[in-house]
Design a protein around this motif. Structure first.
Motif, PDB file in Angstrom:
ATOM      1  N   ARG A 141       1.016  -0.933  -0.025  1.00 37.70           N
ATOM      2  CA  ARG A 141       0.112   0.079   0.033  1.00 37.70           C
ATOM      3  C   ARG A 141       0.733   1.152   0.034  1.00 37.70           C
ATOM      4  NH1 ARG A 141      -3.955   0.665   4.134  1.00 37.70           N
ATOM      5  NH2 ARG A 141      -3.936  -1.287   5.032  1.00 37.70           N
ATOM      6  N   GLU A 142       0.470   2.429  -0.542  1.00 41.21           N
ATOM      7  CA  GLU A 142       1.320   3.744  -0.404  1.00 41.21           C
ATOM      8  C   GLU A 142       1.344   4.217   0.797  1.00 41.21           C
ATOM      9  OE1 GLU A 142      -0.045   6.127  -3.773  1.00 41.21           O
ATOM     10  OE2 GLU A 142       0.815   4.737  -5.097  1.00 41.21           O
ATOM     11  N   GLU A 143       2.488   4.341   1.363  1.00 43.76           N
ATOM     12  CA  GLU A 143       2.867   4.963   2.548  1.00 43.76           C
ATOM     13  C   GLU A 143       4.083   5.816   2.618  1.00 43.76           C
ATOM     14  OE1 GLU A 143       2.090   1.656   5.827  1.00 43.76           O
ATOM     15  OE2 GLU A 143       3.197   0.746   4.294  1.00 43.76           O
ATOM     16  N   ARG A 144       4.033   6.676   3.631  1.00 42.17           N
ATOM     17  CA  ARG A 144       5.431   7.585   3.588  1.00 42.17           C
ATOM     18  C   ARG A 144       6.681   6.619   4.135  1.00 42.17           C
ATOM     19  NH1 ARG A 144       5.183  12.313   7.341  1.00 42.17           N
ATOM     20  NH2 ARG A 144       4.839  10.709   8.918  1.00 42.17           N
ATOM     21  N   LEU A 145       7.643   6.874   3.440  1.00 45.45           N
ATOM     22  CA  LEU A 145       8.713   5.904   3.931  1.00 45.45           C
ATOM     23  C   LEU A 145       9.197   6.171   5.373  1.00 45.45           C
ATOM     24  CD1 LEU A 145      11.625   4.562   2.985  1.00 45.45           C
ATOM     25  CD2 LEU A 145      12.812   6.787   2.880  1.00 45.45           C
ATOM     26  N   HIS A 146       8.788   7.198   5.910  1.00 47.43           N
ATOM     27  CA  HIS A 146       9.038   7.443   7.159  1.00 47.43           C
ATOM     28  C   HIS A 146       8.321   6.693   8.136  1.00 47.43           C
ATOM     29  CE1 HIS A 146       7.845   9.250  10.938  1.00 47.43           C
ATOM     30  NE2 HIS A 146       9.087   9.852  11.311  1.00 47.43           N
ATOM     31  N   ASP A 147       6.986   6.243   7.729  1.00 45.74           N
ATOM     32  CA  ASP A 147       6.011   5.446   8.433  1.00 45.74           C
ATOM     33  C   ASP A 147       6.390   3.944   8.441  1.00 45.74           C
ATOM     34  OD1 ASP A 147       4.763   7.693   9.259  1.00 45.74           O
ATOM     35  OD2 ASP A 147       3.592   7.732   7.285  1.00 45.74           O
ATOM     36  N   VAL A 148       7.242   3.324   7.581  1.00 43.25           N
ATOM     37  CA  VAL A 148       7.264   2.007   7.396  1.00 43.25           C
ATOM     38  C   VAL A 148       8.383   1.590   8.201  1.00 43.25           C
ATOM     39  CG1 VAL A 148       7.644   0.265   5.355  1.00 43.25           C
ATOM     40  CG2 VAL A 148       6.537   2.337   4.816  1.00 43.25           C
ATOM     41  N   PRO A 149       8.049   0.199   9.081  1.00 47.80           N
ATOM     42  CA  PRO A 149       8.886  -0.059   9.987  1.00 47.80           C
ATOM     43  C   PRO A 149       9.910  -1.144   9.476  1.00 47.80           C
ATOM     44  CG  PRO A 149       6.768  -1.160  10.409  1.00 47.80           C
ATOM     45  CD  PRO A 149       6.370  -0.321   9.241  1.00 47.80           C
ATOM     46  N   ILE A 150      10.396  -0.851   8.134  1.00 47.01           N
ATOM     47  CA  ILE A 150      11.511  -1.670   7.582  1.00 47.01           C
ATOM     48  C   ILE A 150      12.665  -0.823   7.160  1.00 47.01           C
ATOM     49  CG2 ILE A 150      11.780  -3.170   5.626  1.00 47.01           C
ATOM     50  CD1 ILE A 150       8.830  -3.552   5.514  1.00 47.01           C
ATOM     51  N   SER A 151      13.784  -1.402   7.095  1.00 48.73           N
ATOM     52  CA  SER A 151      14.850  -0.605   6.558  1.00 48.73           C
ATOM     53  C   SER A 151      15.000  -0.751   5.123  1.00 48.73           C
ATOM     54  CB  SER A 151      16.199  -1.256   7.117  1.00 48.73           C
ATOM     55  OG  SER A 151      17.460  -0.606   6.651  1.00 48.73           O
ATOM     56  N   ILE A 152      14.762   0.411   4.423  1.00 49.81           N
ATOM     57  CA  ILE A 152      14.524   0.570   2.847  1.00 49.81           C
ATOM     58  C   ILE A 152      15.356   1.250   1.964  1.00 49.81           C
ATOM     59  CG2 ILE A 152      12.688   0.820   1.143  1.00 49.81           C
ATOM     60  CD1 ILE A 152      10.715   0.568   3.197  1.00 49.81           C
ATOM     61  N   SER A 153      16.026   0.980   1.185  1.00 50.44           N
ATOM     62  CA  SER A 153      16.770   1.845   0.435  1.00 50.44           C
ATOM     63  C   SER A 153      15.947   2.249  -0.699  1.00 50.44           C
ATOM     64  CB  SER A 153      18.175   1.245  -0.173  1.00 50.44           C
ATOM     65  OG  SER A 153      19.035   1.078   0.935  1.00 50.44           O
ATOM     66  N   VAL A 154      15.701   3.434  -1.226  1.00 52.43           N
ATOM     67  CA  VAL A 154      14.969   3.940  -2.125  1.00 52.43           C
ATOM     68  C   VAL A 154      15.681   4.519  -3.451  1.00 52.43           C
ATOM     69  CG1 VAL A 154      12.847   5.291  -2.997  1.00 52.43           C
ATOM     70  CG2 VAL A 154      13.042   4.260  -0.723  1.00 52.43           C
TER      71      VAL A 154
END
Length: 781
Positions: free
Chosen positions: A56-69
């Motif tokens: 689902r579309e979410e702000r990167l800040h709100d996602v509890p996963i380490s993510i590189s974009v």
């Protein structure tokens, strides 16, 4: 990422056996439906960074996963064409070994088994590529790429136990006609051409067609025929988006990619034993063996063609506040070979080593997504996957061996005093034919329990069944006295049910600072050891189970335009699936190593803090080591003092426990930055720079000082001008600006011992192993 048997890996294993046996998406408009994924806005300094890591579309800040974009604009400016090129843009992603295998946080491996899949899932527009992920489509007309670190099996399935590369292409836009063109012309015969056309069909429908042609920089020169190795890619993709009513969105997609890799040599020798037959033959051809050698000399040719294509249909229907999603997909892959000489010299030690393969996959996913900000936010769904693989593995040559007795003695030339020669080269080879099927069923879900506006509990689970069957038969090639590999038949199957899950908590310290902690029990499905059928080698490869914990903090700055995250992680994997030497069988097999662990810290900083300035920085510290009891063949030249043990006559092993994982650097840092400013009137100037630093990498699980890559930092850059509306642009770029040589991978030279060289190593040079300078042109109408 686990690989199928490639013609190169097959010979790498087979020759070793013989040797031992004989001698950021910035600022995009969030859609109300998950299927509407739009392109990044070029320079919007007011919007958040949007990702779809939780489907689902979410702000990167709100996602509890380490993510590189990595945004589409960055992909173009860094001259990224293929998924493996993304290792230059994200610290957690690396090559786990030869020929394109991927790892995340060090987890990932290669496999000779056809029925195996990778540890890193590759997903394009919601479709998991599964066992075709080692040959994904080219990266062009991309909205963003998200690299999700750590096990992601609850939402993304069986082949994502190390993480996921989640690719989103640009969606059709019904509001405008658009034509986009991009071209690169560079040294080393490097060419890239891309074109996109966006056609509004109606006020609620649009068609987008994109194509790409690329020729990677030449490398690995063949002195025998004067050719360089060239990798030419041709791809086309079409997407159709239609909103027949406000509550319904239909996305249809199709793509085709073809890669022709031909000329040059598959690898080059960087170390050989002085005076050996191998050294003499290379010297006679003019090859200067050394750590930067990129020249070879083969007479049998080097050519491979791979084709991948697929179709998908996604329907998103709004039912009340819920979104019901259906994704149906068909994927196929085919490979053919026109020349596969892998003996490094212009004689026929093993000139034929071919593994044509055909794969077809069908998948169906149903997903129900709740609205956000209720007591419980959730995504639940069902998934079905069916795969059929057919392939052959043909090897043929003249292998050196001891033929002083038996039927072959009569074929060996006489020694000066009468008896047959102790060593002579006689024809060997076999054809192995493999069929494998995989069927998966799963129910999955993720849920967030909103205890309070600032505190949330996280739950995720996946329950599924895996059915894997494989059958391999073999025959000698005409005229062969024996096989390079066994031709014993193999037939096996395994049926397994599993339960994987994730639990955690998330706390908003302030509006811009979030803490989270998660624990995940992952799953990677079983497979069949379908390429080795001798002795008491286990046919079943058991499931791989990661146990991963992560704690992290994410913070926003500059009104959400810049997101920083730091995470600490620990992952223990039981029954790690790997290719290794089994001392009880006296052969290399695909099986289970007892354990490995990875632990470390990752950092990411992504965004546009001010108008005109783009930053994407990342760093990873990773202590990744094998667990005790993982017995592997001793490395070439390894001594008893360095851990090499003799456990049977002619059988030496090293307990790799405590050794660093293959292909996993301890430190990796990536950086990308661009600054643009108005020069005059409608003209902007911009300057861009990027860097990837990687510490020493081991390419052998055993102790092997020679089989490593030295630490290195590779820089790139670009400077140019463009119109303020980005209709026209021209720039000059450089890749590997300081011409630092660093091979992609190193390994023991195949068939070297058949040429009386006991200590030889080879290497593969990549597109960035030498400096490339060029010009880019951009147009948009």
């Amino acid at each position: 990422m686990m690989m199928k048997v490639s013609h190169r890996l097959g010979i790498l294993a087979a020759s070793t056996i013989l040797a031992n046996a004989s001698v950021p998406a910035f600022a995009q408009s969030a859609s109300p439906t998950p299927g509407d994924q739009t392109a990044p806005v070029a320079d919007d300094a007011t919007a958040d960074i949007i990702v779809t890591a939780n489907k689902r579309e979410e702000r990167l800040h709100d996602v509890p996963i380490s993510i590189s974009v990595i945004g589409g604009d960055q992909i173009t400016k860094q001259n990224i064409n293929e998924v493996t090129d993304l290792v230059r843009s994200t610290p957690a992603l690396n090559s786990a070994g030869p020929f394109g295998a991927l790892s995340i946080r060090g987890v990932g491996s290669i496999s000779f088994a056809r029925s195996a899949e990778g540890s890193v899932g590759v997903v394009v527009d919601g479709v998991a590529l599964a066992n075709t992920s080692t040959n994904p489509p080219q990266l062009f007309d991309i909205a963003r790429v998200e690299v999700l670190e750590g096990p992601q099996g609850t939402l993304f399935g069986r082949n994502s136990s190390a993480g996921v590369v989640n690719i989103t292409t640009v969606a059709p836009d019904p509001n405008k006609w658009e034509v986009i063109g991009h071209a690169d012309i560079a040294t080393r015969n490097n060419y890239i051409g891309r074109a996109v056309i966006n056609v509004p069909v109606a006020g609620n429908a649009a068609l987008r067609i994109a194509g790409s042609y690329s020729q990677a920089p030449e490398n690995q020169y063949n002195r025998y025929d004067g050719s360089y190795f060239r990798n030419i890619g041709k791809s086309v993709r079409g997407r159709f988006k239609w909103d027949p009513i406000d509550a319904l969105t239909i996305n249809l997609g199709a793509d085709y990619s073809q890669f022709d890799r031909r000329g040059g040599t598959p690898w080059t020798v960087y170390q050989s034993t002085p005076g050996s037959l191998l050294s003499q033959r290379l010297a006679a051809c003019g090859v200067v063996v050394g750590p930067k050698n990129q020249q070879g000399c083969i007479d049998g040719g080097n050519a491979t063609t791979t084709r991948s294509y697929g179709f998908s249909g996604q329907v998103d229907a709004q039912i009340g506040g819920l979104t019901l999603t259906s994704i149906s997909a068909y994927r196929a892959f085919k490979s053919t070979f026109g020349g596969t000489d892998v003996d490094s010299v212009p004689i026929n030690r093993l000139n034929i080593n071919e593994s044509p393969t055909s794969v077809r996959n069908f998948s169906q996913e149903f997903r129900l997504t709740s609205p956000t900000d209720g007591l419980i936010d959730y995504v639940v769904g069902l998934y079905y996957f069916d795969s059929k693989l057919d392939g052959t593995n043909t090897q043929r040559g003249n292998i050196l061996g001891d033929f002083t007795s038996g039927p072959a003695a009569a074929l060996c030339p006489l020694a000066p005093f009468g008896p047959p020669a102790i060593l002579c080269a006689l024809p060997v080879g076999q054809v192995q034919t493999t069929s494998a099927t995989t069927t998966s069923y799963a129910a999955f879900g993720n849920a967030t329990l909103n205890i309070s506006p600032s505190f949330r509990l996280l739950f995720g689970a996946r329950y599924g069944r895996e059915d894997v069957d494989a059958r391999t038969t073999g025959v000698l090639v005409p005229g062969a006295l024996t096989g390079v590999l066994s031709i014993a038949p193999i037939s096996a199957g395994i049926h397994d049910t599993y339960f994987s899950y994730r639990v955690g908590a998330q706390f908003d310290v302030t509006r811009n600072v979030m803490l989270y902690g998660t624990y995940t029990r992952g799953y990677k499905g079983p497979s069949i050891n379908d390429q080795t059928g001798t002795g008491n080698i286990p046919k079943i490869v058991q499931p791989e189970i990661p146990h991963a914990g992560e704690i992290g903090i994410k913070a926003n700055a500059f009104d959400g335009r810049l997101t920083a995250s730091i995470a600490g992680f620990y992952n223990r994997i039981d029954n790690f699936q790997a290719q290794f030497f089994d001392p009880t069988a006296g052969a290399f097999i695909f099986g289970n190593a007892p354990k490995l662990t990875t632990k470390g810290v990752s950092f990411n900083l992504t965004g546009r803090p001010t108008r005109g300035l783009t930053l994407n920085l990342g760093a990873l510290y990773n202590d990744a080591r094998y667990g005790a009891g993982y017995l592997v063949a001793c490395a070439q030249g390894q001594t008893a003092a360095q851990g090499c043990m003799t456990i049977a006559p002619g059988v030496t092993v090293d307990d790799a426990g405590g050794n660093r994982l293959t292909g996993a650097p301890e430190w990796k840092v990536t950086a990308f930055g661009e600054y643009a400013a108005t020069l005059t009137g409608n003209i902007q100037g911009f300057v861009q720079a990027d860097m990837a630093y990687t510490s020493r990498i081991n390419f052998d699980a055993a102790y092997s000082p020679q089989n490593t890559n030295a630490p290195a930092a590779i820089f790139g850059g670009r400077i140019g001008v463009r119109t303020a509306d980005e209709r026209f642009g021209i720039s000059v770029f450089a890749r590997n600006l300081f011409d630092v040589y660093r091979p992609v991978v190193r390994f023991a030279t195949p068939v070297a011992r058949q040429q009386l060289d006991p200590l030889s190593f080879s290497q593969i040079s990549g597109p960035e192993s030498r400096r490339t300078v060029g010009v880019s042109l951009d147009v948009k109408f």
